[in-house]
Structures are given as structure tokens and as C-alpha cells.
Design an enzyme around this catalytic site. Sequence first.
Site, short mmCIF file in Angstrom:
data_model
loop_
_atom_site.label_atom_id
_atom_site.label_comp_id
_atom_site.label_asym_id
_atom_site.label_seq_id
_atom_site.Cartn_x
_atom_site.Cartn_y
_atom_site.Cartn_z
NE ARG A 41 -3.79 0.61 1.94
CZ ARG A 41 -4.91 0.73 2.71
NH1 ARG A 41 -5.42 1.41 3.82
NH2 ARG A 41 -6.05 0.22 2.25
CG HIS B 144 -8.38 -0.15 -2.34
ND1 HIS B 144 -7.82 -1.04 -2.26
CD2 HIS B 144 -8.93 0.28 -1.34
CE1 HIS B 144 -7.78 -1.38 -0.95
NE2 HIS B 144 -8.54 -0.74 -0.18
CD GLN C 131 -12.93 -2.07 -0.01
OE1 GLN C 131 -12.18 -1.83 1.01
NE2 GLN C 131 -14.19 -2.78 0.04
CG ASP D 151 -13.57 6.20 -0.65
OD1 ASP D 151 -13.39 6.28 0.62
OD2 ASP D 151 -12.45 6.30 -1.47
CB CYS E 60 -14.20 1.34 0.72
SG CYS E 60 -13.59 2.92 0.63
NE ARG F 23 -10.15 -5.29 1.24
CZ ARG F 23 -9.58 -4.26 1.67
NH1 ARG F 23 -10.16 -3.15 2.35
NH2 ARG F 23 -8.30 -4.08 1.54
N1 NVA Z 1 -9.97 6.74 -1.08
C1 NVA Z 1 -9.71 6.26 0.25
C2 NVA Z 1 -9.58 4.72 0.52
C3 NVA Z 1 -9.33 4.27 1.83
C4 NVA Z 1 -9.66 2.79 1.84
C5 NVA Z 1 -8.06 6.60 0.44
O1 NVA Z 1 -7.22 6.65 -0.53
O2 NVA Z 1 -7.68 7.06 1.45
N1 CP Z 2 -10.97 -0.06 2.98
C1 CP Z 2 -9.79 -0.08 3.21
O1 CP Z 2 -8.96 -0.49 2.59
O2 CP Z 2 -9.77 0.17 4.71
P1 CP Z 2 -8.36 0.38 5.43
O3 CP Z 2 -7.84 1.72 4.89
O4 CP Z 2 -8.49 0.49 6.85
O5 CP Z 2 -7.29 -0.55 5.11
#
Ligand code: NVA
Ligand code: CP
Length: 313
Positions: free
Chosen positions: A106, A133, A136, A228, A268, A296
Amino acid sequence: MSLRNKNLLSMHELSVGEVATIFDVAKKLKSKQKNGEPHQYLRGKTLVMIFSKASTRTRVSFETGFFQLGGHPIYLNDASSQVGRGEPVRDTARVLSRFADGIMIRTFSHDDVVELAEYATIPVINGLTDLEHPCQALTDLFTILEHKKVLKGRKLVYVGDGNNMTHSLMFACAKVGMNMVCACPKGYQPDAEVLRLSQEDALKTGCTIEINEDLLAAAKGADVLYTDVWASMGQEDEQNVRKEALSKYQINKEVLDVARPDAIVLHCLPAHRGEEITEEVLEGPQSVVFDQAENRLHVQKAIMALLMSDEKL
Ligand code: NVA
Ligand code: CP
């Protein structure tokens, strides 16, 4: 359809058959886990998880899932590894490939993940970048399939910021023949190239991927409403500007009322109640966000087993 030794970097790269295989295996693994049946397809294997951004769900579902599959997960972050001190991605890729059986990452730059996969000789899984993502989005379709039985021809309406989540959902919907409308204001619409590619795929599966700034018109007849956060990780400085620009792009009772009466609501998570979604809708009977979060675990176990297991699943 074999996914052995492949990477999972983008939802766009998966074939329709591969998506179906992931769902089949996820369903089997979910049932095995619920029934207490052994499913240690990754005994003796190691997964390195690199996190340059925060996480609750991704970290815990990957770590728990890999453990349940009989393997050993290792958590790295910027502060505690050389990743955050500027060791080149291509070096990290080659070193980890000598130790482990898979990498989950990530981070911010999608190109870094592509480079990591290019230099790694073990599967690389994208656990979120600024662009996508995919784990997800696969989980989201699996959850919709559980609740709605068929995906083809359904309508998903995404409300809010056209971000990484939106991009993976656009690719995902196009792949399985689900119609998607992105209700996003100007300046916050999804990437033009993602739109072009997903519309190209949509032509093949007979669905449409569109953008419509008019939220209530977009949400009409939706089977699935999705949102989101307005400010993603890395956009903290823009929080106030985004709050203002996206203030009308919220899933609330009014939006739910124009969707189908049996519509389900997905997010999400983490959610910002009172911003992209109201408390009433998030906690209401049409919300399936915690089923979605649980999935997940099952979907990613399927992905990891398919990419890394030597056994037939
Ligand atoms: N769009 C959000 C998703 C978090 C799971 C981010 O990138 O922070
Ligand atoms: N939805 C998701 O990826 O959550 P986290 O940021 O907690 O991993």
C-alpha cells in the site's frame, strides 16, 4: 483459470474469467472458514506487507488471512524499514523476492507498484495506491453478488470524489457488465484515461460507465449506492476545500429514496459520518458495509491462494 504467479496491480488487467475464479474460490474459502474446515493452502509460505499509508482493514484482513492459510505474514512500514529511507524500489523488489513468496503493498505512487512488480520474481498485490484499490473493488463485487445474486445489468452509482476507489470500481463494473454512474462534480471526476479504458471494456460486456454531475438524476433506479471519503490519504491538506466542493455529494435519505427500494449501500470505510454519508443511511437497514468489510478477508484469501499456492484449489 490459473492465476498462479501473476500480480494483482490493477482491476483493469484481470480477465472476466479470472474475476469469476476469484469469486468461486472466495466463496469456497468463506464457507470452509465458517465451518472450521482446514484450508492451509499456503503452509510454509511468507508474505511481506509494505505499508507507506495507514490501514485497519487491509492490514488486518491480509495478515489474518495469510495466517489462516497457514503462512507467515511480515509487516513493514516506512518508519521501521529501509523503504521509507529511500532504498530504490527495484532493490527492495529483488531482495524480498529472495526471501518471501509474495508482496502486498500500500503506497502513494502506482508507478512504484508497477516497478516493484517488474523487478520482483514473486507475485505483487496492490493494497491501494493513489490510482487504484483493486482488492477492495473485487470485494465489493463479491458482496454485491452475495446480496443481489447477479451482477450483469445491475446499476451502481458512485457518489463523491472520483478517486482510487472510483477507478477500480469503474474497471470492475465494466468487466462484469454492471452499469456504473459516477456522480462527481467538476474538478473531482475520475481520471480520463480510466474512463476511456473502462468504457472500452463496457462496450464488450454490454454495459455503460458514465459521469453525471446531477446526483439525484444519477441515483435514480440504482441497485447499489457507493461512496468513499472526500479527502483520501495524502490529501489531508485539501480537506477544507474538498469539504466545500463535495458538500452536496452525500448519500442521504433523499438519495436513497430515488434508488430502487431494495438498493444496498456500500462504503469501503473508514466513513466520515455527516460528510459523504449520513449516520442514518450508514447505520440503516440497506447498508451492508460490515458484510463488505468482512469479505475483504475471504476475497483476499482467494487472491493470495490463487497467486501463491502450489495446490489445486
Ligand atoms: N480513497 C481512500 C480509500 C481508503 C480505503 C483513500 O485512498 O484514502
Ligand atoms: N477499505 C480499506 O482499505 O480500509 P483500510 O484503509 O482500513 O485498510
